[in-house]
Design an enzyme around this catalytic site. Sequence first.
Site, PDB file in Angstrom:
ATOM      1  N   LYS A  78       0.747  -1.394  -0.150  1.00 54.04           N
ATOM      2  CA  LYS A  78      -0.083  -0.025  -0.044  1.00 54.04           C
ATOM      3  C   LYS A  78       0.815   1.370  -0.037  1.00 54.04           C
ATOM      4  CE  LYS A  78      -3.667   2.686   0.123  1.00 54.04           C
ATOM      5  NZ  LYS A  78      -4.703   2.590   1.319  1.00 54.04           N
ATOM      6  N   LYS A  95      -1.703  11.736   4.884  1.00 52.12           N
ATOM      7  CA  LYS A  95      -1.706  10.626   6.355  1.00 52.12           C
ATOM      8  C   LYS A  95      -0.836   9.442   5.545  1.00 52.12           C
ATOM      9  CE  LYS A  95      -3.796   6.801   7.614  1.00 52.12           C
ATOM     10  NZ  LYS A  95      -4.886   5.969   7.160  1.00 52.12           N
TER      11      LYS A  95
END
Lengths: 294, 294
Positions: B170, B238
């Site tokens: 990811k 983030k």
Amino acid sequence: MKIGYIGLGLMGKPMARNILKAGFPLVVHNRSRESVHELVQDGAEEAYRPSEVAEKTDIVFTNLPNSAAVESVVLGKDGILESARPGQIFIDNSTIEPESARKIAAELEKAGVKALDAPVSGGQIGAIDGTLTVMVGGDAGALEIARPVLNAFSKKITYIGLSGCGQIAKCANQIMVAAQMVALAELLIFAKKSGADPEKVTQAISAGAAQCWTLDHKPARIFNGELTPGFKSAMMLKDLSIVVDTARAYGIPIPSAALDAQLYASMIETGDGHLDNSAVFRVLERLAGIEILK
Amino acid sequence: MKIGYIGLGLMGKPMARNILKAGFPLVVHNRSRESVHELVQDGAEEAYRPSEVAEKTDIVFTNLPNSAAVESVVLGKDGILESARPGQIFIDNSTIEPESARKIAAELEKAGVKALDAPVSGGQIGAIDGTLTVMVGGDAGALEIARPVLNAFSKKITYIGLSGCGQIAKCANQIMVAAQMVALAELLIFAKKSGADPEKVTQAISAGAAQCWTLDHKPARIFNGELTPGFKSAMMLKDLSIVVDTARAYGIPIPSAALDAQLYASMIETGDGHLDNSAVFRVLERLAGIEILK
């Protein structure tokens, strides 16, 4: 319509050959004569000076290493401008500075010559297969006249705007390509050093929002140890230098592309300039003290 | 097989709903109760604590904002671990730090629970349509048991390796996506300020080596003035913060991704965190003193 092609390098030679194959009579010139003789064997006519090419043809192409070379061939001694006549069309397939393209077009305009800056994307394979993408700036009417000739070596031609706009699009293209190459390098090192298989990682992410030409084509070659170009790192640095110089001239913030240029400069310094531009991961390998393939 | 889902946010709610639609009995929990009640109306069973979800189900999913939240829900008071039993499977769909995923998996392992880190890519639309990409780290056997459930919300599942490897993939995904977004921003500003039409430039380059998901999808929205997410800039920051923190922990050079994180941080500071991550061009507009759409 008789065509001239000056600059028979890695790209120019196959592009000129495709023009010849499409049935256009072709006059060719190149500093080194070997590729001239090859094309003469294919049916082209030999010329010895840029001015001679211009004298004999209706549309003159150039495909040269940099702005100085194009300016010299067009505006210098024995240059195209010396034999230029109204109604002629000049098309530059080189990747050069947008400002240089504008300067050349303005000088040719005075002699009644319409200029197009028409850099290409797609590499030597695209040049050979006749599947290049062409980004065009300059006189739109001249593009319509020249389009059948451009079709001989391309699958997509986009008219962007006035002179220089083709080169600006090429800069934009290289900003994106370099970003993908550097991101691929970073994510390979990231995966390897944090404990995942870099090849599986590239397979996992290639179908989603990260999908790109670079992820589609480069990991398979990298993991096969194939770092031959493709598109040379040294050429990527050359193109990014045009981007950086143009950005400086116009006051354009390009923090990421400027960083990418630095990484490619490092490749040249460490002797990797002859490798494919995807081999930029080798710069990060040195910084990280690891090797992706081990 | 009875399934639990904890964390019914923008992503979690539609993913849980797709599990329900696929016919699995589902127990749900969320700090704010509104989305719990929505899913109860769809046929889910309500729970009040993570431990209660674990008590009632065979596979427990979480989908939470950050590492601390996942650690708290798994390892904290009333957490999953309190009711965990051997043979259970824990699957985290959150995007969190690889190290945190490894820590959680190690703790659950002691209780006989198999853990999978299974972050997703594809955004809220992919969550609703059930077309997400899932990147999986952890116990490969557990993945095979859980695969029918994951299929309920995804079109592609890639097993990468041991615990943490899903999160690493990811991270890799976001390195590439951020690079494309920033490159798009730079080339738009570059084109505009050097005198070409940015929209035509994106059209010219989208078919060649610069092709990517970002060029395929974002310019049309940007030139239409649509900067609503998609995927929020604040969420990109983030995710990039996880990338930067992980890179620091492992000594990984990511010069370009670190720069991208800075640009997204600037978006948050200037109040643009709620916009789509493609709106990072607004940071460069401020630096350049121009607007792309004018």
